[in-house]
Write a protein that holds these residues in place. Structure first.
Motif, short mmCIF file in Angstrom:
data_model
loop_
_atom_site.label_atom_id
_atom_site.label_comp_id
_atom_site.label_asym_id
_atom_site.label_seq_id
_atom_site.Cartn_x
_atom_site.Cartn_y
_atom_site.Cartn_z
N GLY A 108 -56.30 10.27 -22.18
CA GLY A 108 -54.90 9.88 -22.28
C GLY A 108 -54.52 9.83 -23.75
N ILE A 109 -53.22 9.68 -24.01
CA ILE A 109 -52.79 9.68 -25.41
C ILE A 109 -51.81 8.54 -25.69
N ILE A 110 -51.77 8.21 -26.97
CA ILE A 110 -50.76 7.31 -27.50
C ILE A 110 -50.08 8.09 -28.61
N GLY A 111 -48.78 8.25 -28.50
CA GLY A 111 -48.02 8.99 -29.51
C GLY A 111 -47.30 8.05 -30.44
N PHE A 112 -47.54 8.19 -31.73
CA PHE A 112 -46.97 7.31 -32.73
C PHE A 112 -45.69 7.88 -33.33
N GLU A 113 -45.52 9.18 -33.23
CA GLU A 113 -44.35 9.82 -33.82
C GLU A 113 -43.81 10.87 -32.87
N GLU A 114 -42.62 11.35 -33.16
CA GLU A 114 -41.95 12.31 -32.28
C GLU A 114 -42.36 13.76 -32.58
N LEU A 115 -43.64 14.01 -32.65
CA LEU A 115 -44.14 15.36 -32.88
C LEU A 115 -43.91 16.24 -31.64
N GLN A 125 -46.62 15.98 -18.47
CA GLN A 125 -46.34 15.38 -17.16
C GLN A 125 -46.83 16.29 -16.03
N ASP A 126 -46.57 17.60 -16.15
CA ASP A 126 -47.02 18.56 -15.13
C ASP A 126 -48.54 18.60 -15.01
N ASN A 127 -49.24 18.23 -16.10
CA ASN A 127 -50.70 18.22 -16.10
C ASN A 127 -51.28 16.83 -15.86
N ASN A 128 -50.41 15.90 -15.45
CA ASN A 128 -50.82 14.52 -15.16
C ASN A 128 -51.58 13.86 -16.31
N ILE A 129 -51.11 14.09 -17.53
CA ILE A 129 -51.70 13.45 -18.70
C ILE A 129 -51.07 12.06 -18.85
N PHE A 130 -51.89 11.05 -18.93
CA PHE A 130 -51.39 9.70 -19.13
C PHE A 130 -51.05 9.50 -20.60
N ALA A 131 -49.86 8.96 -20.86
CA ALA A 131 -49.40 8.83 -22.23
C ALA A 131 -48.50 7.61 -22.41
N VAL A 132 -48.59 7.03 -23.60
CA VAL A 132 -47.70 5.96 -24.03
C VAL A 132 -47.18 6.37 -25.39
N PHE A 133 -45.87 6.22 -25.59
CA PHE A 133 -45.25 6.61 -26.85
C PHE A 133 -44.58 5.41 -27.51
N PHE A 134 -44.68 5.35 -28.84
CA PHE A 134 -44.00 4.33 -29.61
C PHE A 134 -42.58 4.80 -29.92
N ASP A 135 -41.64 3.90 -29.79
CA ASP A 135 -40.24 4.13 -30.18
C ASP A 135 -39.60 5.36 -29.53
N ARG A 136 -40.02 5.70 -28.34
CA ARG A 136 -39.38 6.75 -27.54
C ARG A 136 -39.18 6.18 -26.16
N ASN A 137 -38.00 6.25 -25.67
CA ASN A 137 -37.70 5.67 -24.37
C ASN A 137 -38.07 6.67 -23.27
N ILE A 138 -39.31 6.58 -22.82
CA ILE A 138 -39.85 7.51 -21.82
C ILE A 138 -40.45 6.72 -20.67
N LYS A 139 -40.14 7.13 -19.46
CA LYS A 139 -40.75 6.48 -18.31
C LYS A 139 -40.88 7.50 -17.19
N SER A 140 -42.10 7.70 -16.74
CA SER A 140 -42.36 8.58 -15.62
C SER A 140 -43.62 8.08 -14.92
N LYS A 141 -44.11 8.84 -13.97
CA LYS A 141 -45.31 8.47 -13.21
C LYS A 141 -46.53 8.31 -14.13
N THR A 142 -46.62 9.15 -15.17
CA THR A 142 -47.80 9.13 -16.04
C THR A 142 -47.49 8.75 -17.47
N MET A 143 -46.22 8.44 -17.77
CA MET A 143 -45.85 8.15 -19.16
C MET A 143 -45.01 6.88 -19.26
N GLY A 144 -45.19 6.21 -20.38
CA GLY A 144 -44.40 5.02 -20.67
C GLY A 144 -44.17 4.91 -22.16
#
Length: 160
Positions: A108-115, A125-144
């Motif tokens: 899984g990943i943690i994204g610190f910047e908007e790269l 998301q299509d590859n079911n990669i679990f991810a959390v991002f800082f300062d990006r308003n994202i919410k899905s089945k595998t991302m927050g």
């Protein structure tokens, strides 16, 4: 190692993986041989078999932010408490970051910047990669996301 312990390769594997068909005496011989030979398990082989790396990727373009080390330290301790390790990617090379993520180098990943762009996020998301991002308003089945409200915090500080 099998020759050193006087057993078959499959017996070594069973002893090292704690499969209970090996007698305690044989297991002890295998463990002693492993120690004598400075045996280290092949982590890539274990990852292939389990389908997990037990690594969380934390990507950023730079570590210059004044609070980056504090955040990285807290994240490392938290993932460590869950049996994972933290791999920090410092890169502006988006294809390299995506290859590490999609190439099963991390669980899984943690994204610190908007790269990563919206298109990249769709691929994750299509590859079911679990991810959390800082300062990006994202919410899905595998991302927050974790969003800081700096304006509100500044307002509260000035009010106080």
């Amino acid at each position: 190692m099998a020759a050193q312990a006087g057993v078959s390769i499959s017996t070594v594997s069973k002893a090292l993986n704690d499969i209970d068909v090996v007698t305690p005496t044989t297991k002890q011989r295998v463990l002693e041989a492993a120690k004598k030979l400075n045996y280290v398990p092949n982590m890539m082989g274990k990852q292939l078999k389990s389908g997990q790396t037990k690594i969380i990727g934390f990507y950023t373009r730079s570590i210059e932010a004044p609070y980056f080390s504090s955040i990285a330290d807290v994240i490392a301790r938290e993932v460590g408490s869950k049996g994972y390790s933290l791999n920090i990617f410092i890169s502006t090379d988006k294809p390299l970051v995506m290859n590490n993520i999609l190439g099963s180098m991390v669980d899984g990943i943690i994204g610190f910047e908007e790269l990563l762009t919206e298109e990249d996020l769709k691929i994750l998301q299509d590859n079911n990669i679990f991810a959390v991002f800082f300062d990006r308003n994202i919410k899905s089945k595998t991302m927050g996301s974790v969003v800081f409200n700096s304006f509100q915090a500044g307002f509260q500080v000035s009010e106080y």
